[in-house]
Design a protein around this motif. Sequence first.
Motif, PDB file in Angstrom:
ATOM      1  N   ILE A  49       0.830  -1.213   0.000  1.00  7.57           N
ATOM      2  CA  ILE A  49       0.000   0.000   0.000  1.00  7.57           C
ATOM      3  C   ILE A  49       0.858   1.253   0.000  1.00  7.57           C
ATOM      4  CG2 ILE A  49      -1.698   1.338   1.301  1.00  7.57           C
ATOM      5  CD1 ILE A  49      -2.832  -1.395   2.281  1.00  7.57           C
ATOM      6  N   LEU A  50       1.853   1.317   0.897  1.00  7.25           N
ATOM      7  CA  LEU A  50       2.705   2.505   0.971  1.00  7.25           C
ATOM      8  C   LEU A  50       3.498   2.701  -0.316  1.00  7.25           C
ATOM      9  CD1 LEU A  50       4.160   2.533   4.605  1.00  7.25           C
ATOM     10  CD2 LEU A  50       2.344   3.952   3.640  1.00  7.25           C
ATOM     11  N   ALA A  51       3.999   1.622  -0.885  1.00  5.04           N
ATOM     12  CA  ALA A  51       4.808   1.743  -2.099  1.00  5.04           C
ATOM     13  C   ALA A  51       3.994   2.293  -3.260  1.00  5.04           C
ATOM     14  CB  ALA A  51       5.396   0.380  -2.476  1.00  5.04           C
ATOM     15  N   ASN A  52       2.733   1.917  -3.351  1.00 12.87           N
ATOM     16  CA  ASN A  52       1.898   2.392  -4.450  1.00 12.87           C
ATOM     17  C   ASN A  52       1.443   3.828  -4.259  1.00 12.87           C
ATOM     18  OD1 ASN A  52       1.029   0.219  -6.619  1.00 12.87           O
ATOM     19  ND2 ASN A  52       1.378  -0.851  -4.684  1.00 12.87           N
ATOM     20  N   SER A 102      -4.670  -7.054  -0.188  1.00 12.60           N
ATOM     21  CA  SER A 102      -4.592  -5.774   0.512  1.00 12.60           C
ATOM     22  C   SER A 102      -4.615  -4.600  -0.461  1.00 12.60           C
ATOM     23  CB  SER A 102      -3.337  -5.720   1.386  1.00 12.60           C
ATOM     24  OG  SER A 102      -2.167  -5.853   0.600  1.00 12.60           O
ATOM     25  N   LEU A 103      -3.912  -4.730  -1.584  1.00 10.75           N
ATOM     26  CA  LEU A 103      -3.883  -3.648  -2.556  1.00 10.75           C
ATOM     27  C   LEU A 103      -5.225  -3.502  -3.276  1.00 10.75           C
ATOM     28  CD1 LEU A 103      -2.307  -1.429  -3.907  1.00 10.75           C
ATOM     29  CD2 LEU A 103      -1.374  -3.109  -5.501  1.00 10.75           C
ATOM     30  N   ALA A 104      -5.825  -4.621  -3.665  1.00 12.04           N
ATOM     31  CA  ALA A 104      -7.122  -4.572  -4.340  1.00 12.04           C
ATOM     32  C   ALA A 104      -8.190  -3.981  -3.424  1.00 12.04           C
ATOM     33  CB  ALA A 104      -7.526  -5.969  -4.786  1.00 12.04           C
ATOM     34  N   ARG A 137      -4.776   2.690 -11.988  1.00  9.65           N
ATOM     35  CA  ARG A 137      -3.773   2.331 -13.002  1.00  9.65           C
ATOM     36  C   ARG A 137      -2.490   1.866 -12.339  1.00  9.65           C
ATOM     37  NH1 ARG A 137      -1.762   5.528 -18.459  1.00  9.65           N
ATOM     38  NH2 ARG A 137       0.043   4.172 -18.858  1.00  9.65           N
ATOM     39  N   ILE A 138      -2.074   2.590 -11.305  1.00  5.58           N
ATOM     40  CA  ILE A 138      -0.871   2.194 -10.582  1.00  5.58           C
ATOM     41  C   ILE A 138      -1.089   0.826  -9.938  1.00  5.58           C
ATOM     42  CG2 ILE A 138       0.668   2.776  -8.671  1.00  5.58           C
ATOM     43  CD1 ILE A 138       0.973   4.620 -11.047  1.00  5.58           C
ATOM     44  N   ALA A 139      -2.279   0.640  -9.368  1.00  5.23           N
ATOM     45  CA  ALA A 139      -2.580  -0.628  -8.696  1.00  5.23           C
ATOM     46  C   ALA A 139      -2.624  -1.782  -9.684  1.00  5.23           C
ATOM     47  CB  ALA A 139      -3.914  -0.515  -7.954  1.00  5.23           C
ATOM     48  N   LEU A 140      -3.207  -1.555 -10.880  1.00  7.18           N
ATOM     49  CA  LEU A 140      -3.243  -2.598 -11.903  1.00  7.18           C
ATOM     50  C   LEU A 140      -1.819  -2.979 -12.309  1.00  7.18           C
ATOM     51  CD1 LEU A 140      -4.765  -4.383 -13.931  1.00  7.18           C
ATOM     52  CD2 LEU A 140      -4.733  -2.440 -15.527  1.00  7.18           C
ATOM     53  N   ALA A 141      -0.998  -1.951 -12.533  1.00  6.81           N
ATOM     54  CA  ALA A 141       0.402  -2.209 -12.885  1.00  6.81           C
ATOM     55  C   ALA A 141       1.096  -2.970 -11.766  1.00  6.81           C
ATOM     56  CB  ALA A 141       1.118  -0.879 -13.148  1.00  6.81           C
ATOM     57  N   SER A 142       0.837  -2.542 -10.536  1.00  6.70           N
ATOM     58  CA  SER A 142       1.490  -3.163  -9.394  1.00  6.70           C
ATOM     59  C   SER A 142       1.029  -4.601  -9.203  1.00  6.70           C
ATOM     60  CB  SER A 142       1.214  -2.352  -8.124  1.00  6.70           C
ATOM     61  OG  SER A 142       1.877  -2.916  -7.019  1.00  6.70           O
ATOM     62  N   LEU A 143      -0.269  -4.846  -9.343  1.00  2.95           N
ATOM     63  CA  LEU A 143      -0.802  -6.193  -9.151  1.00  2.95           C
ATOM     64  C   LEU A 143      -0.223  -7.171 -10.169  1.00  2.95           C
ATOM     65  CD1 LEU A 143      -4.547  -5.463  -8.321  1.00  2.95           C
ATOM     66  CD2 LEU A 143      -2.911  -6.616  -6.834  1.00  2.95           C
ATOM     67  N   ILE A 144      -0.180  -6.739 -11.433  1.00  3.85           N
ATOM     68  CA  ILE A 144       0.351  -7.611 -12.478  1.00  3.85           C
ATOM     69  C   ILE A 144       1.845  -7.853 -12.263  1.00  3.85           C
ATOM     70  CG2 ILE A 144       0.851  -7.799 -14.954  1.00  3.85           C
ATOM     71  CD1 ILE A 144      -1.770  -6.273 -15.462  1.00  3.85           C
ATOM     72  N   ALA A 145       2.586  -6.759 -12.042  1.00  3.33           N
ATOM     73  CA  ALA A 145       4.030  -6.880 -11.831  1.00  3.33           C
ATOM     74  C   ALA A 145       4.336  -7.635 -10.543  1.00  3.33           C
ATOM     75  CB  ALA A 145       4.668  -5.490 -11.798  1.00  3.33           C
ATOM     76  N   SER A 181      13.805 -11.331 -10.375  1.00  2.00           N
ATOM     77  CA  SER A 181      12.413 -10.991 -10.096  1.00  2.00           C
ATOM     78  C   SER A 181      12.191  -9.488 -10.142  1.00  2.00           C
ATOM     79  CB  SER A 181      12.007 -11.537  -8.721  1.00  2.00           C
ATOM     80  OG  SER A 181      12.132 -12.941  -8.679  1.00  2.00           O
ATOM     81  N   GLN A 182      13.166  -8.727  -9.651  1.00  5.01           N
ATOM     82  CA  GLN A 182      13.062  -7.276  -9.684  1.00  5.01           C
ATOM     83  C   GLN A 182      13.076  -6.747 -11.115  1.00  5.01           C
ATOM     84  OE1 GLN A 182      12.150  -5.671  -7.246  1.00  5.01           O
ATOM     85  NE2 GLN A 182      13.402  -5.782  -5.415  1.00  5.01           N
ATOM     86  N   LEU A 183      13.814  -7.404 -11.998  1.00  8.24           N
ATOM     87  CA  LEU A 183      13.814  -7.003 -13.407  1.00  8.24           C
ATOM     88  C   LEU A 183      12.442  -7.232 -14.025  1.00  8.24           C
ATOM     89  CD1 LEU A 183      15.309  -6.047 -15.934  1.00  8.24           C
ATOM     90  CD2 LEU A 183      15.997  -8.422 -16.335  1.00  8.24           C
ATOM     91  N   ILE A 184      11.844  -8.389 -13.758  1.00  4.77           N
ATOM     92  CA  ILE A 184      10.488  -8.673 -14.241  1.00  4.77           C
ATOM     93  C   ILE A 184       9.512  -7.635 -13.713  1.00  4.77           C
ATOM     94  CG2 ILE A 184       8.577 -10.338 -14.136  1.00  4.77           C
ATOM     95  CD1 ILE A 184      10.722 -12.554 -13.923  1.00  4.77           C
ATOM     96  N   ASP A 185       9.602  -7.349 -12.428  1.00  2.00           N
ATOM     97  CA  ASP A 185       8.711  -6.387 -11.792  1.00  2.00           C
ATOM     98  C   ASP A 185       8.856  -5.001 -12.405  1.00  2.00           C
ATOM     99  OD1 ASP A 185       7.015  -5.560  -9.278  1.00  2.00           O
ATOM    100  OD2 ASP A 185       8.718  -4.170  -9.326  1.00  2.00           O
ATOM    101  N   THR A 186      10.098  -4.555 -12.591  1.00  2.00           N
ATOM    102  CA  THR A 186      10.353  -3.202 -13.084  1.00  2.00           C
ATOM    103  C   THR A 186       9.836  -3.007 -14.500  1.00  2.00           C
ATOM    104  OG1 THR A 186      12.329  -3.032 -11.694  1.00  2.00           O
ATOM    105  CG2 THR A 186      12.151  -1.483 -13.532  1.00  2.00           C
ATOM    106  N   VAL A 187      10.100  -3.963 -15.377  1.00  2.00           N
ATOM    107  CA  VAL A 187       9.659  -3.842 -16.771  1.00  2.00           C
ATOM    108  C   VAL A 187       8.138  -3.822 -16.859  1.00  2.00           C
ATOM    109  CG1 VAL A 187       9.613  -4.992 -19.014  1.00  2.00           C
ATOM    110  CG2 VAL A 187      11.753  -4.860 -17.720  1.00  2.00           C
ATOM    111  N   LEU A 188       7.481  -4.762 -16.194  1.00  2.00           N
ATOM    112  CA  LEU A 188       6.017  -4.823 -16.255  1.00  2.00           C
ATOM    113  C   LEU A 188       5.382  -3.585 -15.625  1.00  2.00           C
ATOM    114  CD1 LEU A 188       5.349  -8.584 -15.349  1.00  2.00           C
ATOM    115  CD2 LEU A 188       5.059  -7.473 -17.568  1.00  2.00           C
ATOM    116  N   PHE A 189       5.846  -3.213 -14.433  1.00  2.00           N
ATOM    117  CA  PHE A 189       5.233  -2.084 -13.739  1.00  2.00           C
ATOM    118  C   PHE A 189       5.432  -0.776 -14.490  1.00  2.00           C
ATOM    119  CE2 PHE A 189       5.416   1.548 -10.890  1.00  2.00           C
ATOM    120  CZ  PHE A 189       4.174   1.459 -10.263  1.00  2.00           C
ATOM    121  N   THR A 190       6.636  -0.517 -14.953  1.00  2.00           N
ATOM    122  CA  THR A 190       6.926   0.765 -15.596  1.00  2.00           C
ATOM    123  C   THR A 190       6.133   0.933 -16.889  1.00  2.00           C
ATOM    124  OG1 THR A 190       9.173   0.664 -14.667  1.00  2.00           O
ATOM    125  CG2 THR A 190       8.771   2.285 -16.394  1.00  2.00           C
TER     126      THR A 190
END
Length: 244
Positions: A49-52, A102-104, A137-145, A181-190
């Motif tokens: 939650i805080l990160a988003n 929690s994010l949803a 939009r941020i949450a959708l990106a975050s959930l997928i990533a 995992s962080q690379l996967i997260d960064t590409v998808l989220f950004t």
Amino acid sequence: MTTMNLALSHFSNESLWLLLLLANFFAIIISYRLFGKIGLYIWIPISTILANIQVLKMVDLLSIGVTLGNITYASSFLVTDILSENYGKKAARKAVFIGFFSLAATVIIMNIALNFKPNEFDFIQESLNNIFAILPRIALASLIAYGFSQLHDVWSYNIWKNLFPSDKYLWLRNNASTMVSQLIDTVLFTFIAFWGLLPNSEFVQILITTYLLKWIVAAIDTPFLYLAKLMYDRSMISTEMDED
């Protein structure tokens, strides 16, 4: 301005970044020490939650533009690695699903709250809109990533643990799993969160710097994983809440 804010206002962004990193990691260790495995699960919704919310803030570090929130978000990978190491794959996957929920729930509840008509004395509606109206939009990106990267992290950590089970390879399984995992997260989220919202040059800069910062955080969190492992092996972790 509070006394704390007044004191922190004299710090540079780089100093605050290091302070935020230490605050996150020590909070995880303290929560783990006091509340056991439950304490690690507690951290997951806090971090997601805080990160988003933090990711909406743009700052300069060493004259490079980055989004805030990288540290807090990356701290969730430390939590799932501790769970994988000390409690197994099933416990770590449970933490991932807690993060999803929690994010949803936050997005749904806050968007309902935003549609209440404020009265004449309200002063916070516009600020809440600035944060939470863009959050879907941020949450959708975050959930997928988050889903792809965290589930990969849990899977990968256990693969590396089976290949290198000795404690002396703890650093290897931590970094080998988290950094990919962080690379996967960064590409998808950004791409999902910021593509089309920022100039291409700024977008590429955020993509590169975000991963670089997460890579640095992943490397720095290794001693904290060792500390969590040591505490667990020496029975320094509270089990009171688990027993209840």
